[in-house]
Design a protein around this motif. Sequence first.
Motif, mmCIF file in Angstrom:
data_model
loop_
_atom_site.group_PDB
_atom_site.id
_atom_site.type_symbol
_atom_site.label_atom_id
_atom_site.label_comp_id
_atom_site.label_asym_id
_atom_site.label_seq_id
_atom_site.Cartn_x
_atom_site.Cartn_y
_atom_site.Cartn_z
ATOM 1 N N ASP A 58 -31.661 -26.613 -46.852
ATOM 2 C CA ASP A 58 -32.751 -27.221 -46.089
ATOM 3 C C ASP A 58 -32.341 -27.449 -44.639
ATOM 4 O O ASP A 58 -33.109 -27.174 -43.714
ATOM 5 C CB ASP A 58 -33.171 -28.556 -46.707
ATOM 6 N N PHE A 59 -31.127 -27.966 -44.446
ATOM 7 C CA PHE A 59 -30.666 -28.236 -43.089
ATOM 8 C C PHE A 59 -30.591 -26.953 -42.267
ATOM 9 O O PHE A 59 -31.120 -26.870 -41.165
ATOM 10 C CB PHE A 59 -29.301 -28.919 -43.087
ATOM 11 N N PHE A 60 -29.935 -25.936 -42.800
ATOM 12 C CA PHE A 60 -29.741 -24.711 -42.031
ATOM 13 C C PHE A 60 -31.016 -23.894 -41.876
ATOM 14 O O PHE A 60 -31.081 -23.013 -41.024
ATOM 15 C CB PHE A 60 -28.598 -23.876 -42.620
ATOM 16 N N PRO A 126 -16.390 -40.899 -35.099
ATOM 17 C CA PRO A 126 -17.439 -41.669 -34.439
ATOM 18 C C PRO A 126 -18.752 -41.675 -35.200
ATOM 19 O O PRO A 126 -19.563 -42.568 -35.021
ATOM 20 C CB PRO A 126 -17.597 -40.947 -33.099
ATOM 21 N N TRP A 127 -18.947 -40.737 -36.074
ATOM 22 C CA TRP A 127 -20.196 -40.639 -36.811
ATOM 23 C C TRP A 127 -20.255 -41.605 -37.980
ATOM 24 O O TRP A 127 -21.319 -41.864 -38.506
ATOM 25 C CB TRP A 127 -20.381 -39.206 -37.313
ATOM 26 N N ARG A 128 -19.133 -42.179 -38.396
ATOM 27 C CA ARG A 128 -19.127 -43.052 -39.584
ATOM 28 C C ARG A 128 -19.968 -44.302 -39.377
ATOM 29 O O ARG A 128 -20.696 -44.717 -40.268
ATOM 30 C CB ARG A 128 -17.704 -43.457 -39.942
ATOM 31 N N ALA A 129 -19.856 -44.948 -38.238
ATOM 32 C CA ALA A 129 -20.570 -46.203 -38.004
ATOM 33 C C ALA A 129 -21.971 -45.974 -37.442
ATOM 34 O O ALA A 129 -22.780 -46.875 -37.424
ATOM 35 C CB ALA A 129 -19.771 -47.084 -37.049
ATOM 36 N N ALA A 130 -22.227 -44.764 -36.997
ATOM 37 C CA ALA A 130 -23.517 -44.461 -36.376
ATOM 38 C C ALA A 130 -24.587 -44.233 -37.441
ATOM 39 O O ALA A 130 -24.289 -44.021 -38.609
ATOM 40 C CB ALA A 130 -23.388 -43.214 -35.506
ATOM 41 N N THR A 131 -25.837 -44.275 -37.006
ATOM 42 C CA THR A 131 -26.926 -43.902 -37.891
ATOM 43 C C THR A 131 -26.665 -42.481 -38.331
ATOM 44 O O THR A 131 -26.204 -41.662 -37.547
ATOM 45 C CB THR A 131 -28.263 -43.991 -37.131
ATOM 46 N N TRP A 132 -26.969 -42.181 -39.580
ATOM 47 C CA TRP A 132 -26.693 -40.842 -40.100
ATOM 48 C C TRP A 132 -27.311 -39.788 -39.215
ATOM 49 O O TRP A 132 -28.296 -40.036 -38.539
ATOM 50 C CB TRP A 132 -27.202 -40.731 -41.531
ATOM 51 N N VAL A 133 -26.732 -38.628 -39.219
ATOM 52 C CA VAL A 133 -27.179 -37.529 -38.366
ATOM 53 C C VAL A 133 -28.696 -37.390 -38.456
ATOM 54 O O VAL A 133 -29.233 -37.204 -39.536
ATOM 55 C CB VAL A 133 -26.493 -36.219 -38.787
ATOM 56 N N PRO A 134 -29.396 -37.506 -37.328
ATOM 57 C CA PRO A 134 -30.851 -37.593 -37.346
ATOM 58 C C PRO A 134 -31.582 -36.364 -37.874
ATOM 59 O O PRO A 134 -32.673 -36.484 -38.401
ATOM 60 C CB PRO A 134 -31.216 -37.849 -35.884
ATOM 61 N N ALA A 135 -31.033 -35.181 -37.757
ATOM 62 C CA ALA A 135 -31.775 -33.986 -38.147
ATOM 63 C C ALA A 135 -31.552 -33.571 -39.593
ATOM 64 O O ALA A 135 -32.150 -32.624 -40.057
ATOM 65 C CB ALA A 135 -31.397 -32.824 -37.235
ATOM 66 N N THR A 136 -30.702 -34.264 -40.310
ATOM 67 C CA THR A 136 -30.416 -33.843 -41.673
ATOM 68 C C THR A 136 -31.596 -34.148 -42.592
ATOM 69 O O THR A 136 -32.335 -35.096 -42.364
ATOM 70 C CB THR A 136 -29.152 -34.529 -42.224
ATOM 71 N N PRO A 137 -31.771 -33.341 -43.628
ATOM 72 C CA PRO A 137 -32.845 -33.616 -44.583
ATOM 73 C C PRO A 137 -32.654 -34.998 -45.223
ATOM 74 O O PRO A 137 -31.529 -35.493 -45.295
ATOM 75 C CB PRO A 137 -32.677 -32.503 -45.629
ATOM 76 N N PRO A 138 -33.719 -35.609 -45.698
ATOM 77 C CA PRO A 138 -33.635 -36.978 -46.236
ATOM 78 C C PRO A 138 -32.580 -37.178 -47.327
ATOM 79 O O PRO A 138 -31.959 -38.219 -47.378
ATOM 80 C CB PRO A 138 -35.041 -37.222 -46.793
#
Length: 143
Positions: A58-60, A126-138
């Motif tokens: 889905d992502f790709f 740096p991605w661990r504490a951030a909101t999950w990657v915005p474009a990834t499928p739910p």
Amino acid sequence: MLPVIDIGAFASGDANQRRVIADRLDHAFCTVGFCYVSNYEDVLPAEDLASMRAEASDFFATDAATKQKSVIDGANTGYLALGSENVAASTGKASKRADPVESLRFPAYQEDGGVWRAANAAEDCPWRAATWVPATPPGFRQA
């Protein structure tokens, strides 16, 4: 030669068996950079594998602009666009053409409470504490 690492005993083996598998993985990644993992089906349930494959597909399948929202730091974390890598360069022999692949990478990922080989690895995510990657499928994070 490409290292082949059988991880089948990781879930059901004793601490020594898990240590041997972990040491083999560490050696392969530190010396060759990658390996072929066999018997992963013994460690991950079939439903989880199917879910991961479906979410990755889905992502790709999304358009380039949407995937670009998942670039985290521009340095091999998050989404790497088609042609943005040249793996041969890591050996000091960069090829003339970039690799014809795209990927979604979260290097140094470690579950909370895990032991790090490098003292500062947790800070290098740096991605661990951030909101999950915005474009990834739910369902991507759950997969």
